[in-house]
Enzyme design. Sequence first.
Site, PDB file in Angstrom:
ATOM      1  N   LYS A   6      -6.410 -12.185  11.242  1.00 34.56           N
ATOM      2  CA  LYS A   6      -6.129 -10.853  12.160  1.00 34.56           C
ATOM      3  C   LYS A   6      -5.498 -11.242  13.526  1.00 34.56           C
ATOM      4  O   LYS A   6      -4.542 -11.455  13.699  1.00 34.56           O
ATOM      5  CB  LYS A   6      -6.693 -10.440  11.514  1.00 34.56           C
ATOM      6  CG  LYS A   6      -6.730  -9.058  10.353  1.00 34.56           C
ATOM      7  CD  LYS A   6      -7.527  -7.344  10.056  1.00 34.56           C
ATOM      8  CE  LYS A   6      -6.707  -7.291   9.066  1.00 34.56           C
ATOM      9  NZ  LYS A   6      -7.531  -7.136   8.100  1.00 34.56           N
ATOM     10  N   TYR A  52       0.804  -0.943   0.361  1.00 37.34           N
ATOM     11  CA  TYR A  52      -0.357  -0.362  -0.170  1.00 37.34           C
ATOM     12  C   TYR A  52       1.039   1.267  -0.058  1.00 37.34           C
ATOM     13  O   TYR A  52       0.683   2.486   0.410  1.00 37.34           O
ATOM     14  CB  TYR A  52      -0.667  -0.239   1.249  1.00 37.34           C
ATOM     15  CG  TYR A  52      -2.350  -1.298   0.929  1.00 37.34           C
ATOM     16  CD1 TYR A  52      -3.433  -0.245   0.536  1.00 37.34           C
ATOM     17  CD2 TYR A  52      -1.931  -2.382   1.264  1.00 37.34           C
ATOM     18  CE1 TYR A  52      -4.274  -1.655   0.132  1.00 37.34           C
ATOM     19  CE2 TYR A  52      -3.315  -2.581   1.023  1.00 37.34           C
ATOM     20  CZ  TYR A  52      -4.113  -2.713   0.149  1.00 37.34           C
ATOM     21  OH  TYR A  52      -5.252  -3.590   0.302  1.00 37.34           O
TER      22      TYR A  52
END
Length: 442
Positions: free
Chosen positions: A267, A16
């Site tokens: 996660k 990103y």
Amino acid sequence: MTELLEKDRNFIWHPYTQHKTAMQPFEVVWAEGSFLYTANGKSLFDAISSWWVLLHGHCHPYLIAKVQEQFSRLEQVLFAGFTHQPAVLLAERVLSLLPSQFSKVFYSDNGSTSVEIALKMCIQYWHNQGKSRKRILAFRHAYHGDTFAAMSVSERSMFTNPFSEFLFPVDFIDPPLRKSERGQSLQQMEAALSKEEYAAFIFEPLVQGSHGMLMQDADELSQLIQYAQEHNVLCIADEVMTGFGRTGKLFASEFLTCQPDIMCLAKGLTGGTMPLAMTICKEKIFEGFLSENKEHALYHGHSFTANPIACAASLASLDLLMKKECIDARKRIAENHSNFCKTIGEDTQAKHWFKDLRQQGTILAMEWNSSEQTGYTNKLRDEMYSYFIERGQLLRPLGNVLYILPPYCATAQDLEQTYSTIMDFGRSHFGSVQSSDAWKEV
Ligand SMILES: *Cc1c(COP(=O)(O)O)cnc(C)c1O
């Protein structure tokens, strides 16, 4: 620039990141509890749990001990034709914690992959029966990961544009956001289901993370799941972000009166220490693959499926998660957040800074008023990111949506510091304008 950062620039392509314009990264040397410590002596409060993964803080001694123990006994083994205690005990444990009767756990190693597997399970479930249910239904503003199927079921955006022709077609309906008109999502689902027999409906339950921590009405979501299931559409709850206490209950699905057929977890599963994911399904889906015909098996697997160390870390993380101390901490964080919202609501200036404040359990999202449209590329984002980093706060706004998603070891004082920095930012950004009318135009 330090030698390490120079090598970073020479050798690394970061996620990103637009490398042409990006600031140089911070070199983190060590971490403890809620704080990261950088090579240049800075400490940063990890207010976003290192991209939503961390539960109990960095380098927790109990997790370290359990991981070391497992590492010295069995560190990795193939998972086809073989099994091991950490994987089996972890599956049993997670199944016992879920809000309804799930049957089987399929392991992988990240959230995107857990979504791929969920979609493959659904598509092949129908294929094995010779039924032609091929299309998927999803929510607008969804994010389910960065691999191809996960991108396909996510909101199409600048992140997915270069790949648009390579993504399979998906139908999108509006999520039942708290602020949207009641019944609208259900109407859209009814219309969609009257035209098409869908293989699956996938959603982030209660909180849509990446597209700005959008929050939904639990009753309306339950109605959607019920309606879909009445029409034989398999329902996939992507709890990759919402799992393990973030939303105020252990899983967001606990708020629902109607349960999904498949759940994706990643996660927080290992407490944020290691990559591991689960795709968990109901018995009827597993049974849909049982056959004398070898072609009916699910041919999916990864080198590190159910890595024993990651499973041991998860078991240890669950020990901590279920302790009264941690349950109390999650409640207290939610209270801290709601008190902060109250303070803002009572502040004659601050209440005009925000278009919306929303909270679900330990997640607080603050949508700032901005002359630009709400969105990832909103310019406020870079301004806020730098402002908070300079003041020792790691916050990574989603455009003009600033959110706090702290690890459960964050103290009331830690959060107080974040809140007061937010107030400082508000005053410095909007502060020179005195009249409250000025806010209303932006
Ligand atoms: C982060 C996220 C994913 C992707 O998980 P990765 O481990 O980053 O691949 C999928 N779904 C949701 C809801 C997420 O928040």
